[in-house]
Scaffold this motif. Structure first.
Motif, PDB file in Angstrom:
ATOM      1  N   ILE A 144       0.800  -1.123   0.003  1.00  0.00           N
ATOM      2  CA  ILE A 144      -0.045   0.042  -0.134  1.00  0.00           C
ATOM      3  C   ILE A 144       0.951   1.242   0.212  1.00  0.00           C
ATOM      4  N   LEU A 145       2.060   1.219   0.718  1.00  0.00           N
ATOM      5  CA  LEU A 145       2.848   2.370   0.811  1.00  0.00           C
ATOM      6  C   LEU A 145       3.467   2.656  -0.619  1.00  0.00           C
ATOM      7  N   GLU A 146       3.903   1.567  -1.399  1.00  0.00           N
ATOM      8  CA  GLU A 146       4.519   1.674  -2.526  1.00  0.00           C
ATOM      9  C   GLU A 146       3.420   2.485  -3.615  1.00  0.00           C
ATOM     10  N   ASP A 147       2.124   2.328  -3.416  1.00  0.00           N
ATOM     11  CA  ASP A 147       0.985   2.813  -4.247  1.00  0.00           C
ATOM     12  C   ASP A 147       1.101   4.070  -3.967  1.00  0.00           C
ATOM     13  N   PHE A 148       1.241   4.494  -2.673  1.00  0.00           N
ATOM     14  CA  PHE A 148       1.294   6.020  -2.301  1.00  0.00           C
ATOM     15  C   PHE A 148       2.198   6.835  -2.857  1.00  0.00           C
ATOM     16  N   VAL A 149       3.410   6.205  -3.230  1.00  0.00           N
ATOM     17  CA  VAL A 149       4.527   7.062  -3.761  1.00  0.00           C
ATOM     18  C   VAL A 149       4.113   7.857  -4.932  1.00  0.00           C
ATOM     19  N   GLU A 150       3.314   7.438  -5.875  1.00  0.00           N
ATOM     20  CA  GLU A 150       2.611   8.110  -6.948  1.00  0.00           C
ATOM     21  C   GLU A 150       2.216   9.421  -6.388  1.00  0.00           C
ATOM     22  N   ILE A 151       1.267   9.148  -5.351  1.00  0.00           N
ATOM     23  CA  ILE A 151       0.694  10.515  -4.752  1.00  0.00           C
ATOM     24  C   ILE A 151       1.754  11.507  -4.361  1.00  0.00           C
ATOM     25  N   PHE A 152       2.601  10.816  -3.690  1.00  0.00           N
ATOM     26  CA  PHE A 152       3.741  11.885  -2.831  1.00  0.00           C
ATOM     27  C   PHE A 152       4.446  12.678  -3.902  1.00  0.00           C
ATOM     28  N   SER A 153       4.846  11.957  -5.290  1.00  0.00           N
ATOM     29  CA  SER A 153       5.392  12.482  -6.439  1.00  0.00           C
ATOM     30  C   SER A 153       4.468  13.382  -7.056  1.00  0.00           C
ATOM     31  N   LYS A 154       3.246  13.439  -7.251  1.00  0.00           N
ATOM     32  CA  LYS A 154       2.299  14.194  -7.819  1.00  0.00           C
ATOM     33  C   LYS A 154       2.214  15.364  -7.063  1.00  0.00           C
ATOM     34  N   GLN A 155       1.922  15.229  -5.742  1.00  0.00           N
ATOM     35  CA  GLN A 155       1.924  16.574  -5.113  1.00  0.00           C
ATOM     36  C   GLN A 155       3.005  17.547  -4.808  1.00  0.00           C
ATOM     37  N   SER A 156       4.214  16.628  -4.664  1.00  0.00           N
ATOM     38  CA  SER A 156       5.513  17.163  -4.579  1.00  0.00           C
ATOM     39  C   SER A 156       6.005  18.043  -5.996  1.00  0.00           C
ATOM     40  N   ASP A 157       5.567  17.613  -6.913  1.00  0.00           N
ATOM     41  CA  ASP A 157       5.515  18.244  -8.453  1.00  0.00           C
ATOM     42  C   ASP A 157       4.454  19.693  -8.273  1.00  0.00           C
ATOM     43  N   VAL A 158       3.505  19.526  -7.706  1.00  0.00           N
ATOM     44  CA  VAL A 158       3.061  20.950  -7.498  1.00  0.00           C
ATOM     45  C   VAL A 158       3.854  21.944  -6.684  1.00  0.00           C
ATOM     46  N   MET A 159       4.417  21.345  -5.575  1.00  0.00           N
ATOM     47  CA  MET A 159       4.783  22.061  -4.793  1.00  0.00           C
ATOM     48  C   MET A 159       6.287  22.694  -5.353  1.00  0.00           C
ATOM     49  N   VAL A 160       6.964  22.168  -6.267  1.00  0.00           N
ATOM     50  CA  VAL A 160       8.189  22.454  -6.840  1.00  0.00           C
ATOM     51  C   VAL A 160       7.733  23.518  -7.769  1.00  0.00           C
ATOM     52  N   GLN A 161       6.889  23.282  -8.656  1.00  0.00           N
ATOM     53  CA  GLN A 161       6.487  24.261  -9.386  1.00  0.00           C
ATOM     54  C   GLN A 161       6.287  25.669  -8.901  1.00  0.00           C
ATOM     55  N   LYS A 162       5.551  25.835  -7.515  1.00  0.00           N
ATOM     56  CA  LYS A 162       5.333  26.672  -6.832  1.00  0.00           C
ATOM     57  C   LYS A 162       6.646  27.374  -6.364  1.00  0.00           C
ATOM     58  N   LEU A 163       7.534  26.722  -5.901  1.00  0.00           N
ATOM     59  CA  LEU A 163       8.879  26.900  -5.405  1.00  0.00           C
ATOM     60  C   LEU A 163       9.410  27.530  -6.404  1.00  0.00           C
ATOM     61  N   GLU A 164       9.398  27.139  -7.806  1.00  0.00           N
ATOM     62  CA  GLU A 164      10.437  27.788  -8.642  1.00  0.00           C
ATOM     63  C   GLU A 164      10.063  29.460  -9.090  1.00  0.00           C
ATOM     64  N   LYS A 165       8.885  29.745  -8.327  1.00  0.00           N
ATOM     65  CA  LYS A 165       8.602  31.102  -8.565  1.00  0.00           C
ATOM     66  C   LYS A 165       9.464  32.062  -7.364  1.00  0.00           C
ATOM     67  N   LYS A 166       9.985  31.283  -6.591  1.00  0.00           N
ATOM     68  CA  LYS A 166      10.457  31.923  -5.277  1.00  0.00           C
ATOM     69  C   LYS A 166      12.017  31.671  -5.370  1.00  0.00           C
TER      70      LYS A 166
END
Length: 512
Positions: A144-166
């Motif tokens: 189950i934890l392995e399945d969650f890695v995809e969610i971690f990755s997807k949401q971290s991409d959103v965060m990184v995109q916002k951090l790029e502006k900073k």
């Protein structure tokens, strides 16, 4: 005889105040005797007479007293108003409590979470806690934890995109960015619903979640807010209850929605498998939320109600975002003040990923040993949960001191992790402390950022995976720098340990 009967009954209304007063006096005397007995047992343990300063200063006061009394004794006692408390700041003493199957009751501070979390896994005790622990353990199976890695990755991409502006080399507070990302992750993994907190931080749900945490902390720290009647009269209860309605409505809505999906999935699998439902829950074709495990359990155990399910979902929400966000922020702060160690992390990331801009996999995370050790060392210096509170339901003996029933035991990871016998040069940030050869002789209770023993954090593998992925997502893209000296940090120990003024860093792109 009739006149006698009437006269006796006529006296009853006049006797009521005296009976009531006598009862109160009896309770006060009983309390006073119990306090004196507790005091006589606790007096041999060194410590100050009382703790006069409460509120936002509580952590600073405890930290200061810990250093002072730590020079005298590894364990000291104090009175928090009428409640005796014993602070433990060494591994061997902590083991007595944390390793026990008897001393599992949380301290009274946790009761202020009951309106929100009920008696879920965090706050339950006795048979209910044991059954919930057994029920929820499969939710953290590696599949189950392995399945969650995809969610971690997807949401971290959103965060990184916002951090790029900073990422312009100017100082900014990164704490909210990481926190909202962690909130998006726990909502999707626990409830199976995206709340888009990173894009909509002003939503009713996000605001209610943050406000309820602040209200609980205020009530814990301010004795005058603890009685229900004063909490109500002073106007806090109305806002508290409004937040609860938003949070509980969301949870019940998710339960209703996921139950429909659960039944549809169950019927679909039955048709696909010709009636064979083996491995239906852990199935590989559909990613499931923690909520689905609870719905599965409710199918076979009718005693599990929607309220029970809601308690656990809300508990995951409470425990699963702030603590993780704090760990990532402290890791970023420490790496930002130690560029030589950050360079080692960048080297590890380049070895694993090269120049590829691809999602992180579970196999990648297993290779990030240096990154993991940096997180562990950050949690040693700044454990997300600054206090672990237990209330004794029976007398216990620690270091030949008798500690009576009803005493609050405060286990303080912040101090335990700074024992120079276990961690030489304890204030130095050194991730190599967690290399296998450096851990082998360490006391098993010397490092307890996720607690330890029977009531250790059930989600610690989940948390560490998320922390590694989010940290590596940031450091694959950026260099981080912090100008804040450790001695200038203002620590705020509330529900979590965080920098009072935020985590101000500078980001610059690694590659242009």
């Amino acid at each position: 005889m009739t006149w006698l009967k009437e006269d006796v009954f006529s006296l009853v209304p006049h006797a009521v105040p005296y009976v009531f007063l006598t009862a109160i006096i009896g309770l006060v005397i009983t309390w006073f005797i119990r306090r004196m007995l507790s005091k006589s047992m606790l007096n041999p343990i060194p410590g100050p007479r009382g703790l006069p300063i409460l509120g936002r200063e509580f952590f600073q006061v405890v930290k200061g007293l810990s250093y002072m009394w730590g020079l005298i004794t590894p364990m000291w006692r104090v009175w928090l108003g009428p409640i005796p408390a014993v602070q433990i700041q060494r591994a061997s003493e902590a083991e007595v409590i944390l390793s026990s199957n008897k001393h599992i009751d949380k301290s009274r501070d946790y009761t202020f979470l009951h309106p929100w979390l009920g008696t879920g896994l965090l706050t339950a005790t006795g048979p209910k806690w044991r059954s919930r622990r057994k029920l929820l353990t499969p939710a953290f199976h590696f599949k189950i934890l392995e399945d969650f890695v995809e969610i971690f990755s997807k949401q971290s991409d959103v965060m990184v995109q916002k951090l790029e502006k900073k990422a312009d080399g100017k100082q900014f507070d990164i704490f909210p960015y990481v926190t909202l990302c962690a909130l998006d992750i726990i909502c999707e993994t626990a409830m199976g619903r995206c709340v888009h907190a990173q894009d909509n931080s002003d939503s009713d749900y996000v605001e209610a979640l943050y406000r309820i945490g602040a209200l609980v902390q205020q009530r814990q720290a301010r004795p005058w807010l603890q009685p229900d009647i004063l909490f109500k009269l002073l106007g806090y209860a109305k806002e508290h209850d409004a937040c609860l309605k938003v949070l509980h409505d969301m949870s019940y809505s998710c339960i209703k929605e996921r139950r429909v999906q659960f039944q549809e999935r169950k019927l679909r699998k039955k048709k696909q498998d010709g009636g064979n439902e083996d491995d239906a829950f852990v199935g590989k074709k559909e990613r499931l939320a923690f909520l689905d495990l609870l719905l599965e359990a409710a199918e076979t155990d009718p005693s599990i109600t929607d309220t029970d399910i809601r308690e656990e979902v809300d508990t995951f929400m409470f425990e699963g975002h702030d603590t993780t966000a704090a760990a990532i922020n402290w890791s970023l702060y420490l790496l930002g003040t130690h560029p030589e160690i950050q360079a080692r992390v960048h080297e590890e990331l380049d070895t694993v990923f090269g120049d590829e801009d691809r999602p992180v996999t579970m196999s990648d995370l297993r290779e990030l040993k240096t990154t993991e050790n940096c997180i562990k060392e950050a949690l040693r210096l700044f454990p997300s949960v600054p206090f672990i509170g237990r209330e004794l339901t029976e007398e216990v003996v620690i270091d030949n001191y008798r500690i009576p029933k009803g005493t609050t035991i405060m286990i303080v990871p912040f101090r335990i992790h700074r024992d120079p016998e276990q961690f030489p040069r304890p204030e130095v940030f050194d991730p190599d402390r967690f290399l296998a050869e450096n851990c082998k002789d360490r006391h098993p209770y010397a490092y307890v950022p996720f607690s330890a023993g029977p009531r250790n954090c059930i989600g610690q593998k989940f948390a560490l995976l998320e922390e590694k992925l989010l940290l590596c997502s940031i450091l694959r893209k950026f260099k981080v720098e912090s100008d804040i000296r450790r001695e200038d940090l203002k620590l705020l120990g509330e529900l979590i340990l965080r920098p009072e003024d935020g985590n101000f860093v500078k980001l610059t792109p690694r590659r242009k």
